[in-house]
Design an enzyme around this catalytic site. Structure first.
Site, short mmCIF file in Angstrom:
data_model
loop_
_atom_site.label_atom_id
_atom_site.label_comp_id
_atom_site.label_asym_id
_atom_site.label_seq_id
_atom_site.Cartn_x
_atom_site.Cartn_y
_atom_site.Cartn_z
N ILE A 43 0.87 -1.18 0.00
CA ILE A 43 0.00 0.00 0.00
C ILE A 43 0.90 1.22 0.00
CG2 ILE A 43 -1.87 1.20 1.19
CD1 ILE A 43 -2.48 -1.55 2.60
N GLU A 44 1.05 1.83 -1.17
CA GLU A 44 1.96 2.97 -1.29
C GLU A 44 1.26 4.27 -0.88
OE1 GLU A 44 3.66 2.72 -5.25
OE2 GLU A 44 4.83 0.96 -4.66
N GLU A 55 4.11 -7.96 2.92
CA GLU A 55 4.39 -8.91 4.00
C GLU A 55 3.91 -8.36 5.35
OE1 GLU A 55 6.36 -7.74 1.65
OE2 GLU A 55 8.00 -9.10 1.16
N1 THU Z 1 7.56 -4.15 -1.58
C1 THU Z 1 6.82 -5.09 -0.93
O1 THU Z 1 5.61 -4.94 -0.74
N2 THU Z 1 7.44 -6.21 -0.50
C2 THU Z 1 8.72 -6.55 -0.81
O2 THU Z 1 9.15 -7.65 -0.49
C3 THU Z 1 9.58 -5.58 -1.50
C4 THU Z 1 8.98 -4.25 -1.77
C5 THU Z 1 6.87 -2.99 -2.15
C6 THU Z 1 7.09 -1.66 -1.49
C7 THU Z 1 6.77 -0.72 -2.62
O3 THU Z 1 5.37 -0.51 -2.69
C8 THU Z 1 7.19 -1.45 -3.87
O4 THU Z 1 7.29 -2.81 -3.49
C9 THU Z 1 8.49 -0.98 -4.46
O5 THU Z 1 9.47 -0.92 -3.51
#
Ligand code: THU
Length: 135
Positions: A43-44, A55
């Protein structure tokens, strides 16, 4: 549970990702000892540092629902690179999961790699030994 089934649930979780900035969607599925599976997605946020990884979304949902005993996690992403969990997620997982906790990372179509948490994060930071940190 068959890792492929958990991976399928991680792929499904990925569909809910909010990733307008990176375009990189991630899904995670966390298997609890009682057989329940909690899903999570990344969720950005416009304030990038507030982004939550898939995770941690899955783990926090499970913990908030009262779960404390976990068996495995699967992680899938919408493209390259493979979603090896970031350092923050490794540390957060290690609060609840033992070193032999298996993490299935989808590497490419139809393939996955299984890594124990203790290999991804040796020398976990702890304030208490695991036996005292169950609540
Ligand atoms: N991200 C994850 O959700 N899990 C990971 O294991 C690596 C990175 C997400 C964070 C962000 O929304 C996007 O991937 C790029 O970094």
């Amino acid at each position: 549970m068959d890792p492929n089934k958990l991976i399928q649930m991680a792929r499904k979780a990925m569909e809910q990702a909010h990733a307008p900035y990176s375009g990189y969607k991630v899904g995670a599925a966390l298997l609890c000892a009682d057989g329940r599976v909690f899903k999570g997605c990344n969720i950005e946020n416009a304030s990038y540092g507030l982004t939550n990884c898939a995770e941690r979304t899955a783990l926090f949902s499970a913990v908030a629902a009262g779960k404390r005993d976990f068996k495995a996690m699967a992680i899938a992403a919408s493209g390259d690179p493979a979603p090896y969990p970031c350092g923050a997620c490794r540390q957060v997982l290690s609060e609840f999961c033992p070193p032999d906790f298996p993490i299935h990372v989808v590497t490419s179509a139809g393939e996955f790699e299984t890594l124990p948490l203790g290999e991804l994060l040796p020398y976990t930071f702890r304030l208490k030994p695991p036996s005292e940190s169950s609540d």
